[in-house]
Design a protein around this motif. Structure first.
Motif, PDB file in Angstrom:
ATOM      1  N   PHE A  82      83.559  57.386  39.531  1.00  0.00           N
ATOM      2  CA  PHE A  82      82.710  56.596  40.243  1.00  0.00           C
ATOM      3  C   PHE A  82      81.811  57.349  40.841  1.00  0.00           C
ATOM      4  CE2 PHE A  82      86.941  54.191  39.963  1.00  0.00           C
ATOM      5  CZ  PHE A  82      86.533  53.049  39.566  1.00  0.00           C
ATOM      6  N   TYR A  83      80.561  56.989  40.874  1.00  0.00           N
ATOM      7  CA  TYR A  83      79.361  57.817  41.704  1.00  0.00           C
ATOM      8  C   TYR A  83      78.165  56.843  42.187  1.00  0.00           C
ATOM      9  CZ  TYR A  83      75.993  57.566  37.854  1.00  0.00           C
ATOM     10  OH  TYR A  83      75.355  56.934  36.746  1.00  0.00           O
ATOM     11  N   LEU A  84      77.851  57.323  43.447  1.00  0.00           N
ATOM     12  CA  LEU A  84      76.792  56.835  44.053  1.00  0.00           C
ATOM     13  C   LEU A  84      75.450  57.025  43.484  1.00  0.00           C
ATOM     14  CD1 LEU A  84      75.981  54.658  46.286  1.00  0.00           C
ATOM     15  CD2 LEU A  84      76.058  56.724  47.758  1.00  0.00           C
ATOM     16  N   GLN A  85      74.831  56.304  43.006  1.00  0.00           N
ATOM     17  CA  GLN A  85      73.403  56.554  42.231  1.00  0.00           C
ATOM     18  C   GLN A  85      72.434  57.324  43.117  1.00  0.00           C
ATOM     19  OE1 GLN A  85      71.046  53.110  41.521  1.00  0.00           O
ATOM     20  NE2 GLN A  85      70.062  53.704  39.586  1.00  0.00           N
ATOM     21  N   SER A  86      72.342  56.944  44.475  1.00  0.00           N
ATOM     22  CA  SER A  86      71.234  57.636  45.398  1.00  0.00           C
ATOM     23  C   SER A  86      71.495  59.020  45.634  1.00  0.00           C
ATOM     24  CB  SER A  86      70.846  56.784  46.670  1.00  0.00           C
ATOM     25  OG  SER A  86      72.197  56.798  47.308  1.00  0.00           O
ATOM     26  N   ALA A  87      72.908  59.291  45.540  1.00  0.00           N
ATOM     27  CA  ALA A  87      73.374  60.779  45.868  1.00  0.00           C
ATOM     28  C   ALA A  87      73.243  61.679  44.461  1.00  0.00           C
ATOM     29  CB  ALA A  87      74.826  60.895  46.165  1.00  0.00           C
ATOM     30  N   VAL A  88      72.448  61.301  43.510  1.00  0.00           N
ATOM     31  CA  VAL A  88      72.205  61.955  42.389  1.00  0.00           C
ATOM     32  C   VAL A  88      70.731  61.822  42.136  1.00  0.00           C
ATOM     33  CG1 VAL A  88      72.892  62.420  39.837  1.00  0.00           C
ATOM     34  CG2 VAL A  88      74.470  61.460  41.542  1.00  0.00           C
ATOM     35  N   PRO A  89      69.972  62.662  43.029  1.00  0.00           N
ATOM     36  CA  PRO A  89      68.696  62.494  42.934  1.00  0.00           C
ATOM     37  C   PRO A  89      67.630  62.761  41.602  1.00  0.00           C
ATOM     38  CG  PRO A  89      69.173  64.291  44.424  1.00  0.00           C
ATOM     39  CD  PRO A  89      70.362  63.561  43.942  1.00  0.00           C
TER      40      PRO A  89
END
Ligand code: TRP
Length: 352
Positions: A82-89
């Motif tokens: 699971f990952y947060l999109q905005s934390a992967v610039p």
């Protein structure tokens, strides 16, 4: 042989409901055993229609609730990232590059975007919303996703992704797998008001997290055949949301067949049909509630899962971006300039 990679996910706008469940979550639960699975929490996509400070403040809690709902629905945490999109610039970097591989008229033909603009009360199409499918392509391609299980409204976005991947590979060399769409086996679920698809913003949704009493209350208020003023008037089953739900969620299909027969013959009241539906729905939701209770007992666990997943994804995405920049020749443009700068540094900076 390595397993294929799957990417799917949702915008963190609130709790998941039955429409999400039949439209995509049930599919994910089935598929995540077969693929290496990434689940995006698409907060940058959320911004295309909801971008107030309040919307953004809710992302952290909504993300946790959403992941909890997906886990409660049966996705196993050790089998998913699971990952947060905005934390992967770097996703934004790829988005910028992919924007040049699709035209505005092509995007204007994507039907879901007009619908989203309308639902969000926008009179004109925001630039970011028009680019929604391109950003989604960036999500899928930056993890080199090969299969993308999504609901119907997202099928056109995956088609745009395929076109962009082909175009990229053609222009710059084979970097991306062309992802396959896995469309959900179930058609869009109608809302409790019988007026189009189930959606939280339309107030016609039953959330996976609703209590048994809430489920019963919402089912009692459901739209049914409006011509049926009394229990002895024969009713129509086709297009009746109460029976659509019975078909999908009632494990006792013999009971459903019997209810339909009596309904069409004017031998059963709406109250009985609805009470039986509420019971069936609650039975269907009980195992989900039990799993959710276990995760809610230790919410830090879900946060940890998101953090680990985001770090893992970011490492992967950085790798992809390096490959992309190399394939496009962007890395060599800058290194050429740097080399020239170094050479000239040996000489005086400005002519005297
Ligand atoms: N568009 C999806 C939605 O309707 C969310 C999403 C963003 C997504 N990026 C994705 C789904 C990549 C699958 C793959 O909320």
């Amino acid at each position: 042989m390595s397993v294929a990679r799957m990417l799917t996910g949702d915008r963190p706008t609130g709790r998941l409901h039955l429409g999400h469940l039949v439209g995509s979550i049930a599919n994910r639960v089935r598929l995540h055993h077969r693929y290496e699975s990434f689940f995006i929490i698409a907060d940058l996509h959320m911004l295309t229609t909801k971008n107030t400070r309040e919307d953004i403040e809710r992302v952290a809690d909504n993300a946790r609730e959403m992941v909890t709902d997906v886990l409660a629905a049966g996705v196993e945490p050790q089998r998913a990232t699971f990952y947060l999109q905005s934390a992967v610039p770097e996703v934004g970097d790829l988005n910028t590059l992919l924007q040049n591989l699709v035209t505005v008229p092509r995007l204007e033909r994507v039907p879901s975007l007009k619908e989203m603009a309308r639902d969000a009360g926008k009179e004109e199409m925001p630039y970011g919303l028009l680019g929604y499918p391109v950003l989604q392509a960036a999500d899928i391609l930056c993890v080199k996703g090969q299969v993308v299980p999504v609901g119907r409204d997202n099928a056109a976005h995956v088609e745009v992704t395929r076109e962009i991947a082909r175009r990229f590979n053609h222009l710059y060399g084979e970097v991306f797998p062309v992802p396959e769409l896995i469309s959900s086996p179930t058609p869009t679920l109608v809302g409790t008001d019988g007026r189009g698809k189930m959606s939280k913003s339309r107030g016609n949704a039953i959330a996976l997290a609703d209590s048994p009493a809430e489920v019963r209350r919402k089912v009692r208020g459901m739209y049914t055949d409006p011509n049926r003023v009394r229990a002895d008037v024969p009713g129509s089953v086709a297009g009746n949301p109460v029976f659509a739900y019975h078909d999908l969620f009632n494990a006792d299909q013999a009971e459903v067949a019997e209810l339909k027969r009596r309904y069409q013959a004017g031998q059963v009241g709406d109250v009985e049909v609805k009470e039986k539906l509420a019971t069936a729905l609650n039975r269907y939701l009980d195992p989900i509630r039990e799993r959710r209770a276990r995760y809610e007992a230790d919410p830090g666990l879900v946060d940890q899962l998101i953090v680990e997943g985001t770090e893992r994804t970011r490492a992967q995405v950085r790798q992809t971006l390096l490959e992309v920049r190399r394939a496009m020749g962007l890395t060599s443009a800058y290194s050429r300039i740097r080399r020239r700068a170094e050479r000239s540094r040996a000489r005086p900076v400005a002519p005297a």
